[in-house]
Design an enzyme around this catalytic site. Structure first.
Site, PDB file in Angstrom:
ATOM      1  N   HIS A  55       1.023  -1.242  -0.090  1.00 14.05           N
ATOM      2  CA  HIS A  55      -0.048  -0.002   0.063  1.00 14.05           C
ATOM      3  C   HIS A  55       0.807   1.273  -0.062  1.00 14.05           C
ATOM      4  O   HIS A  55       2.081   1.158   0.379  1.00 14.05           O
ATOM      5  CB  HIS A  55      -0.858   0.027   1.189  1.00 14.05           C
ATOM      6  N   GLU A  57       1.014   3.855   1.786  1.00 15.35           N
ATOM      7  CA  GLU A  57       1.539   4.102   3.241  1.00 15.35           C
ATOM      8  C   GLU A  57       2.685   3.226   3.549  1.00 15.35           C
ATOM      9  O   GLU A  57       3.563   3.735   4.292  1.00 15.35           O
ATOM     10  CB  GLU A  57       0.315   4.070   4.371  1.00 15.35           C
ATOM     11  N   CYS A  85      -6.166   1.766   5.799  1.00 13.78           N
ATOM     12  CA  CYS A  85      -6.859   0.482   6.344  1.00 13.78           C
ATOM     13  C   CYS A  85      -6.237   0.231   7.788  1.00 13.78           C
ATOM     14  O   CYS A  85      -5.224   0.639   8.260  1.00 13.78           O
ATOM     15  CB  CYS A  85      -6.488  -0.667   5.202  1.00 13.78           C
ATOM     16  N   CYS A  88      -2.436  -0.564   7.752  1.00 14.58           N
ATOM     17  CA  CYS A  88      -1.478   0.534   7.227  1.00 14.58           C
ATOM     18  C   CYS A  88      -1.616   1.322   8.719  1.00 14.58           C
ATOM     19  O   CYS A  88      -0.530   1.994   9.126  1.00 14.58           O
ATOM     20  CB  CYS A  88      -1.768   1.320   6.102  1.00 14.58           C
TER      21      CYS A  88
END
Length: 146
Positions: A55, A57, A85, A88
């Site tokens: 992701h 992040e 999410c 993260c």
């Protein structure tokens, strides 16, 4: 007037999200700022890397820690176009990130739907910065997939 406001930095995160969009990745972009300087920028790479943890992040947290040579990012701000999410958000806990600024809410997988606070107790959160622009890019991506 500070030219380095939240919208300024979120626009740069949106540029990263557009790169993800153009590469057929879910269009999420992120940057990390330390003392008004961008020290990390990235976007989702899950498809390219065939890695569900890639992701935006996660990319910038690692990059910023490497840049600062420090696992703690308590003096940094994470700008991300979509609400992190739980994975993260959990990662930000371990970095002790100072502030998280996000654009669009993620009503299905965002960390704010969890009842317990999974962020570090000192982490500040600013929501809905440029929410319309961030949401529009994500909606456009999924509309073209349907």
């Amino acid at each position: 007037m500070n030219m380095f406001g939240h919208e300024y930095f979120m626009r740069i995160a949106l540029t990263q999200a557009q790169i993800a969009f153009d590469n057929d990745e879910v269009p999420v972009g992120a940057i990390i700022v330390h003392q008004n300087k961008i020290i990390a920028k990235g976007h989702n790479l899950c498809e390219k890397l065939i890695d569900f943890t890639a992701h935006a992040e996660m990319q910038v947290l690692t990059s910023a820690s490497n840049f600062l040579q420090n696992k703690y990012l308590n003096e940094c701000t994470l700008y991300v176009t979509l609400e992190p999410c739980t994975m993260c958000a959990g990662a930000t806990f371990w970095t002790r990130i100072g502030t998280i600024v996000f654009g669009a809410h993620d009503r299905k997988r965002g960390f704010t739907r969890i009842k317990e606070n999974i962020l570090h107790p000192k982490t500040k959160v600013l929501r809905s910065v440029m929410e319309n622009e961030c949401s529009s890019l994500i909606q456009a991506f999924f509309n073209q997939k349907r």
